[in-house]
Structures are given as C-alpha cells and as structure tokens.
Design an enzyme around this catalytic site. Structure first.
Site, PDB file in Angstrom:
ATOM      1  N   GLU A   1      52.432 -45.597  33.196  1.00  0.00           N
ATOM      2  CA  GLU A   1      53.710 -44.941  32.854  1.00  0.00           C
ATOM      3  C   GLU A   1      54.328 -44.262  34.083  1.00  0.00           C
ATOM      4  O   GLU A   1      55.535 -44.023  34.117  1.00  0.00           O
ATOM      5  CB  GLU A   1      53.481 -43.882  31.777  1.00  0.00           C
TER       6      GLU A   1
ATOM      7  N   LYS B   1      52.142 -36.839  34.368  1.00  0.00           N
ATOM      8  CA  LYS B   1      51.040 -37.616  34.965  1.00  0.00           C
ATOM      9  C   LYS B   1      51.266 -37.827  36.473  1.00  0.00           C
ATOM     10  O   LYS B   1      50.298 -37.896  37.236  1.00  0.00           O
ATOM     11  CB  LYS B   1      50.886 -38.956  34.248  1.00  0.00           C
TER      12      LYS B   1
ATOM     13  N   TYR C   1      55.968 -37.258  29.631  1.00  0.00           N
ATOM     14  CA  TYR C   1      54.566 -37.645  29.807  1.00  0.00           C
ATOM     15  C   TYR C   1      54.360 -38.283  31.183  1.00  0.00           C
ATOM     16  O   TYR C   1      53.448 -37.900  31.927  1.00  0.00           O
ATOM     17  CB  TYR C   1      54.168 -38.633  28.700  1.00  0.00           C
TER      18      TYR C   1
ATOM     19  N   THR D   1      48.158 -43.222  34.984  1.00  0.00           N
ATOM     20  CA  THR D   1      48.702 -44.211  34.047  1.00  0.00           C
ATOM     21  C   THR D   1      49.809 -45.064  34.650  1.00  0.00           C
ATOM     22  O   THR D   1      50.568 -44.600  35.518  1.00  0.00           O
ATOM     23  CB  THR D   1      49.264 -43.495  32.800  1.00  0.00           C
TER      24      THR D   1
HETATM   25  P1  NAP Z   1      43.791 -40.277  23.140  1.00  0.00           P
HETATM   26  O1  NAP Z   1      43.046 -41.214  22.241  1.00  0.00           O
HETATM   27  O2  NAP Z   1      45.119 -39.773  22.743  1.00  0.00           O
HETATM   28  O3  NAP Z   1      42.810 -39.039  23.412  1.00  0.00           O
HETATM   29  C1  NAP Z   1      43.283 -37.875  24.028  1.00  0.00           C
HETATM   30  C2  NAP Z   1      42.152 -36.860  24.093  1.00  0.00           C
HETATM   31  O4  NAP Z   1      42.639 -35.653  24.699  1.00  0.00           O
HETATM   32  C3  NAP Z   1      41.581 -36.451  22.716  1.00  0.00           C
HETATM   33  O5  NAP Z   1      40.198 -36.268  22.836  1.00  0.00           O
HETATM   34  C4  NAP Z   1      42.276 -35.116  22.478  1.00  0.00           C
HETATM   35  O6  NAP Z   1      41.570 -34.272  21.601  1.00  0.00           O
HETATM   36  C5  NAP Z   1      42.261 -34.546  23.877  1.00  0.00           C
HETATM   37  N1  NAP Z   1      43.202 -33.455  24.063  1.00  0.00           N
HETATM   38  C6  NAP Z   1      44.536 -33.431  23.795  1.00  0.00           C
HETATM   39  N2  NAP Z   1      45.069 -32.244  24.120  1.00  0.00           N
HETATM   40  C7  NAP Z   1      44.045 -31.484  24.605  1.00  0.00           C
HETATM   41  C8  NAP Z   1      43.952 -30.162  25.096  1.00  0.00           C
HETATM   42  N3  NAP Z   1      45.007 -29.347  25.141  1.00  0.00           N
HETATM   43  N4  NAP Z   1      42.749 -29.710  25.528  1.00  0.00           N
HETATM   44  C9  NAP Z   1      41.654 -30.505  25.462  1.00  0.00           C
HETATM   45  N5  NAP Z   1      41.670 -31.761  24.974  1.00  0.00           N
HETATM   46  C10 NAP Z   1      42.861 -32.242  24.562  1.00  0.00           C
HETATM   47  O7  NAP Z   1      43.959 -40.935  24.578  1.00  0.00           O
HETATM   48  P2  NAP Z   1      43.221 -42.226  25.218  1.00  0.00           P
HETATM   49  O8  NAP Z   1      43.980 -43.442  24.841  1.00  0.00           O
HETATM   50  O9  NAP Z   1      41.775 -42.128  24.969  1.00  0.00           O
HETATM   51  O10 NAP Z   1      43.541 -41.986  26.775  1.00  0.00           O
HETATM   52  C11 NAP Z   1      42.670 -41.200  27.585  1.00  0.00           C
HETATM   53  C12 NAP Z   1      43.440 -40.706  28.798  1.00  0.00           C
HETATM   54  O11 NAP Z   1      43.915 -41.819  29.547  1.00  0.00           O
HETATM   55  C13 NAP Z   1      44.670 -39.860  28.503  1.00  0.00           C
HETATM   56  O12 NAP Z   1      44.800 -38.907  29.526  1.00  0.00           O
HETATM   57  C14 NAP Z   1      45.817 -40.848  28.570  1.00  0.00           C
HETATM   58  O13 NAP Z   1      47.024 -40.185  28.894  1.00  0.00           O
HETATM   59  C15 NAP Z   1      45.337 -41.754  29.681  1.00  0.00           C
HETATM   60  N6  NAP Z   1      45.783 -43.132  29.640  1.00  0.00           N
HETATM   61  C16 NAP Z   1      45.629 -43.872  28.515  1.00  0.00           C
HETATM   62  C17 NAP Z   1      46.016 -45.207  28.511  1.00  0.00           C
HETATM   63  C18 NAP Z   1      45.847 -46.077  27.289  1.00  0.00           C
HETATM   64  O14 NAP Z   1      46.462 -47.146  27.230  1.00  0.00           O
HETATM   65  N7  NAP Z   1      45.011 -45.689  26.336  1.00  0.00           N
HETATM   66  C19 NAP Z   1      46.556 -45.780  29.674  1.00  0.00           C
HETATM   67  C20 NAP Z   1      46.676 -44.994  30.820  1.00  0.00           C
HETATM   68  C21 NAP Z   1      46.273 -43.669  30.807  1.00  0.00           C
HETATM   69  P3  NAP Z   1      41.781 -34.344  19.990  1.00  0.00           P
HETATM   70  O15 NAP Z   1      40.917 -35.502  19.531  1.00  0.00           O
HETATM   71  O16 NAP Z   1      41.317 -33.014  19.530  1.00  0.00           O
HETATM   72  O17 NAP Z   1      43.233 -34.618  19.747  1.00  0.00           O
HETATM   73  N1  GDD Z   2      54.366 -45.999  19.393  1.00  0.00           N
HETATM   74  C1  GDD Z   2      55.296 -46.892  19.034  1.00  0.00           C
HETATM   75  N2  GDD Z   2      55.676 -46.950  17.723  1.00  0.00           N
HETATM   76  N3  GDD Z   2      55.817 -47.699  19.976  1.00  0.00           N
HETATM   77  C2  GDD Z   2      56.738 -48.612  19.572  1.00  0.00           C
HETATM   78  C3  GDD Z   2      57.161 -48.731  18.242  1.00  0.00           C
HETATM   79  C4  GDD Z   2      56.605 -47.850  17.273  1.00  0.00           C
HETATM   80  O1  GDD Z   2      56.924 -47.882  16.096  1.00  0.00           O
HETATM   81  N4  GDD Z   2      58.060 -49.746  18.168  1.00  0.00           N
HETATM   82  C5  GDD Z   2      58.201 -50.241  19.391  1.00  0.00           C
HETATM   83  N5  GDD Z   2      57.401 -49.552  20.265  1.00  0.00           N
HETATM   84  C6  GDD Z   2      57.324 -49.798  21.718  1.00  0.00           C
HETATM   85  C7  GDD Z   2      57.547 -48.557  22.564  1.00  0.00           C
HETATM   86  O2  GDD Z   2      58.938 -48.262  22.678  1.00  0.00           O
HETATM   87  C8  GDD Z   2      56.905 -49.007  23.881  1.00  0.00           C
HETATM   88  O3  GDD Z   2      57.829 -49.751  24.638  1.00  0.00           O
HETATM   89  C9  GDD Z   2      55.775 -49.931  23.428  1.00  0.00           C
HETATM   90  O4  GDD Z   2      56.012 -50.218  22.038  1.00  0.00           O
HETATM   91  C10 GDD Z   2      54.383 -49.334  23.573  1.00  0.00           C
HETATM   92  O5  GDD Z   2      54.379 -48.047  22.976  1.00  0.00           O
HETATM   93  P1  GDD Z   2      53.019 -47.227  22.747  1.00  0.00           P
HETATM   94  O6  GDD Z   2      52.017 -48.071  22.040  1.00  0.00           O
HETATM   95  O7  GDD Z   2      53.380 -45.925  22.149  1.00  0.00           O
HETATM   96  O8  GDD Z   2      52.434 -47.061  24.222  1.00  0.00           O
HETATM   97  P2  GDD Z   2      53.121 -46.607  25.585  1.00  0.00           P
HETATM   98  O9  GDD Z   2      53.188 -47.839  26.469  1.00  0.00           O
HETATM   99  O10 GDD Z   2      54.364 -45.867  25.369  1.00  0.00           O
HETATM  100  O11 GDD Z   2      52.052 -45.585  26.164  1.00  0.00           O
HETATM  101  C11 GDD Z   2      50.650 -45.900  26.155  1.00  0.00           C
HETATM  102  O12 GDD Z   2      50.296 -46.551  27.355  1.00  0.00           O
HETATM  103  C12 GDD Z   2      50.439 -45.769  28.550  1.00  0.00           C
HETATM  104  C13 GDD Z   2      50.028 -46.660  29.733  1.00  0.00           C
HETATM  105  O13 GDD Z   2      51.101 -47.471  30.107  1.00  0.00           O
HETATM  106  C14 GDD Z   2      49.881 -44.582  25.973  1.00  0.00           C
HETATM  107  O14 GDD Z   2      48.524 -44.885  25.749  1.00  0.00           O
HETATM  108  C15 GDD Z   2      49.971 -43.696  27.213  1.00  0.00           C
HETATM  109  O15 GDD Z   2      49.094 -42.584  27.072  1.00  0.00           O
HETATM  110  C16 GDD Z   2      49.550 -44.544  28.421  1.00  0.00           C
HETATM  111  O16 GDD Z   2      49.635 -43.768  29.609  1.00  0.00           O
END
Ligand code: NAP
Ligand code: GDD
Length: 342
Positions: free
Chosen positions: A133, A158, A154, A131
């Site tokens: 992050e 990662k 987190y 990620t």
């Molecule tokens: P998400 O919607 O939060 O999905 C997370 C998945 O992990 C869900 O299927 C959840 O299962 C499963 N999980 C959580 N804890 C677990 C455990 N202990 N054992 C087995 N499964 C578990 O995340 P996403 O947005 O699809 O992201 C997918 C991956 O990419 C994650 O690793 C995230 O950190 C990474 N990532 C995401 C982003 C982004 O912007 N979306 C960016 C960079 C990296 P449940 O449904 O049962 O909760």
């Molecule tokens: N969640 C959330 N809720 N974020 C908020 C809020 C709120 O009410 N208000 C402001 N924010 C700001 C957070 O402080 C952050 O700077 C930004 O919105 C994005 O927050 P999130 O949507 O929670 O995403 P993230 O960037 O912290 O993390 C996501 O992206 C990562 C990749 O850069 C997640 O999907 C991570 O799993 C992923 O790795």
C-alpha cells in the site's frame, strides 16, 4: 540454544501463522494481545498452553501499541532474539474513518516498538510489517526501489513506519528490516477484506443461507499470495547476515472481478447472479494496481511464492464451505502447512 521471539499482532492472520512456524522451529514465542470484552484469540487458541504446565513454549501478554511504557517493560523483561511487529489497524477503508487512530497505532506504534528495543539496550532483530500500500499510485511492477505514493491514511502511516525502521537501522545500527508484503490471504483472513468476504459469501450462497453479495470497485488489481508462505519469508528476512528490506509478492496481478469469478466458479456458481454494487465499499482514493517484483527475496533469501490467484480462491472457498458444514472446527485443520517448513 532456544531462540525467543516477540510477536505483536499474534491474534491476527499473519501472527497466528508466524507463531505456528516459530513454535515448529523450536522458538519460545511471546505474543502481545489486547484486552477485549470478548475473546479475540480464536486464531491461536489451538496453540495455547496452560502456563502452569511444564515445557510451555508460548506466552501471551496484555498490551497495546499505543502504550509505550508497557512495550518497554515487556521488551526488557522478555529480551527476545527477534521481534515481529505485525500489529496494526490494518484495514485500508477503515483508515479513512479513523485516520488519527490509524496514525497512532499503525504509525507511531512502530516508533514505540523501536524505541522500546533501543532503550532496553537489547540485541534484537526487528521485523516491521511494511506493505505494498506504500506504493499506492506508483505504477507496477513495484520493487524495493519504487517510489512511495500512499493513497490512504493507512498507507501514509506505514510509510512513516518504514522510514522510522530504516532510521533506527542507520542511526543506531539496529538489525531492523522492512518486509514490504503484497496482499496475502488464507482461510484465516479477516472477514471484511475482499477475498474472504467473497469466499465466505460463496459458501453461504451455496448453502442457501445468503443470496446477495455487495461489493465496491471490481477493477482494482492485486497481487494475492498465500499467507503461510509469507510468514516463512518474514522469518527468512531476519536470518540474513545483514539487515535490508525485501518485497514479498507472487508477481501475478488479477482484478477483484477475476478473483470473484474464480471463487464462484469453484462452487459451481455464476457471480453475475449474486453480486451487487454498493458505493459504501468505495474508497475516497483507490490504489488501482499492485503487482510486486520479489526477485531480491528470491535471490537473497531463496523465497518464492507458489500459490496465487484462482488456486488461492479455490482453497479459500473449500475451507469456508467446510467451516460452514462444521461450525466450530479449529482453523488449523483447514490447510496443510507442512509444505512450508523450511
Ligand atoms: P490483521 O489480521 O488485521 O491483524 C492485526 C493484528 O494487530 C491483530 O492481532 C490485532 O489485534 C492487532 N492490533 C490492532 N491494533 C492493535 C493495537 N492498538 N495494539 C496491539 N495490537 C493491535 O492483519 P494481518 O493481515 O495479519 O497483517 C499483519 C500485519 O501486516 C499488519 O501490520 C498489516 O498492516 C501488514 N500487512 C498485511 C498484509 C496482508 O495482505 N495481510 C500485507 C502487507 C502488510 P486484535 O486481534 O485484538 O484485533
Ligand atoms: N474490503 C473490501 N470490501 N474491498 C473491496 C470491496 C469490499 O466490499 N469491494 C471491492 N474492494 C476492493 C478494494 O477497493 C481494493 O481495491 C481491493 O478490493 C482489495 O481490498 P482489501 O481486501 O480491503 O485489501 P487492500 O488491498 O485494501 O489492503 C490489504 O492489503 C494491503 C497490502 O497491499 C490489507 O491487508 C492491508 O493491511 C495490506 O497492507
């Protein structure tokens, strides 16, 4: 020959899009799901097939990234061609509340997966969901060689997973790849991430069932892309001749406030009339700006993001408005994925 894939996190946003993509490509897909007291499969229910039927292509297995022996047993039994390790405690704010659990699942969980593959002695390509992050406080633009400076439990977990993936590649010659993905969103995005929190609120405010939306820091800059495009990049990163790590990003950064304004505008609303500040949504340490440089992925994989910022906000608002109007409508109807067939 039918290829077989194993996806952890198949019930999540990315897992559900990836399962769709791989099934369309003819893969047999195996997914790890957690046992829960309520159903947690709504994102993949439309893909489910009764295992008693013939020609079934998707199989679900109970398990957890905290349970290494279960992972080892499953990997040996399934013997997949490709493993996508997408499971994680993925919420940055929550990782400050649960640092130990986040380290166990988001960090050590990756080691359990890698070790399960190694001990099974199977020839498998592994994708690790790294990620942006991990870059944390390192200023943008961030690319594969930008130093890591995580700003949350987190992010730190990662970074550990990233290095374990590289270590297994270098130590054991395994085909293991880090996809360093910047934020990617969709109508299936978890409801507590800021984009979806905003677009759901817009739909409810327009419908008159909600009046205020409480948010934290509006100044953070993120590089928001569209999840179906990113799972295509995950798949492509496992098709390369040699394993290497890739950044996937749009290259366009906007503030939370700009996304907010775009989402409210898409519904003909002014966010100033509805949004309030709540400090509970602030993080003890914030990541101020993430803007990715995905030129390596474009050069080597032919991958390029096309959807970002205001267009993404509009797409998500429209989907949430429709979803509110037709409660219970299956998610796979909400967006067309056809343009992302490789
Ligand atoms: P998400 O919607 O939060 O999905 C997370 C998945 O992990 C869900 O299927 C959840 O299962 C499963 N999980 C959580 N804890 C677990 C455990 N202990 N054992 C087995 N499964 C578990 O995340 P996403 O947005 O699809 O992201 C997918 C991956 O990419 C994650 O690793 C995230 O950190 C990474 N990532 C995401 C982003 C982004 O912007 N979306 C960016 C960079 C990296 P449940 O449904 O049962 O909760
Ligand atoms: N969640 C959330 N809720 N974020 C908020 C809020 C709120 O009410 N208000 C402001 N924010 C700001 C957070 O402080 C952050 O700077 C930004 O919105 C994005 O927050 P999130 O949507 O929670 O995403 P993230 O960037 O912290 O993390 C996501 O992206 C990562 C990749 O850069 C997640 O999907 C991570 O799993 C992923 O790795």
């Amino acid at each position: 020959m039918t290829k077989t894939a194993f996806i952890t996190g198949i019930t999540g946003q990315d897992g559900s899009y990836l399962a769709e993509l791989l099934l369309r490509k003819g893969y047999e897909v195996h997914g790890l799901i957690r046992r829960a007291s309520t159903f947690n499969t709504s994102r993949i229910d439309h893909l489910y097939e009764d295992p008693h039927d013939r020609g079934v292509k998707m199989f679900l297995h109970y398990g957890d990234l905290s349970d290494g022996s279960r992972l080892a047993g499953l990997l040996a039994e399934i013997n997949p061609d490709e493993v996508y390790n997408l499971a994680a405690q993925s919420h940055v704010r929550v990782s400050f509340d649960e640092p130990e659990h986040t380290g166990d699942v988001t960090g050590l969980g990756t080691t359990r997966m890698l070790e399960a593959v190694r001990r099974a002695g199977i020839d498998t390509r592994i994708y690790q969901a790294s990620t942006s992050e991990m870059f944390g406080a390192s200023p943008p633009p961030q690319a594969e060689d930008t130093p890591f400076y995580p700003r949350s439990p987190y992010g730190a977990a990662k970074v550990y997973s990233y290095w374990m993936t590289r270590n297994y590649r270098e130590a054991y010659g395994m085909y293991a790849v880090n996809g360093i993905l910047f934020n990617h969103e969709s109508p299936r995005r978890g409801e507590t991430f800021v984009t979806r929190k905003i677009t759901r609120a817009v739909a409810r405010i327009q419908a008159g069932t909600q009046h205020e939306l409480y948010l934290g820091n509006l100044d953070a800059i993120r590089d928001w892309g569209y999840a179906p495009e990113y799972v295509e990049g995950m798949w492509r990163s496992l098709q390369a001749d040699a394993p290497t790590d890739y950044v996937l990003a749009t290259g366009v950064g906007i503030t939370v406030e700009e996304f907010l304004a775009g989402a409210f505008e898409a519904a003909g609303l002014d966010w100033h009339n509805h949004v309030k500040f709540d400090e509970r949504y602030l993080r003890p340490t914030e990541v101020d700006a993430l803007i990715g440089d995905a030129s390596k992925a474009e050069r080597e994989l032919g991958w390029k993001a096309t959807v970002h910022g205001p267009e993404l906000a509009r797409l998500m608002v429209e989907s949430d408005i429709q979803e509110l109007a037709h409660e219970g409508r299956p998610w796979h109807d909400s967006v067309s994925l056809a343009s992302w067939e490789a």
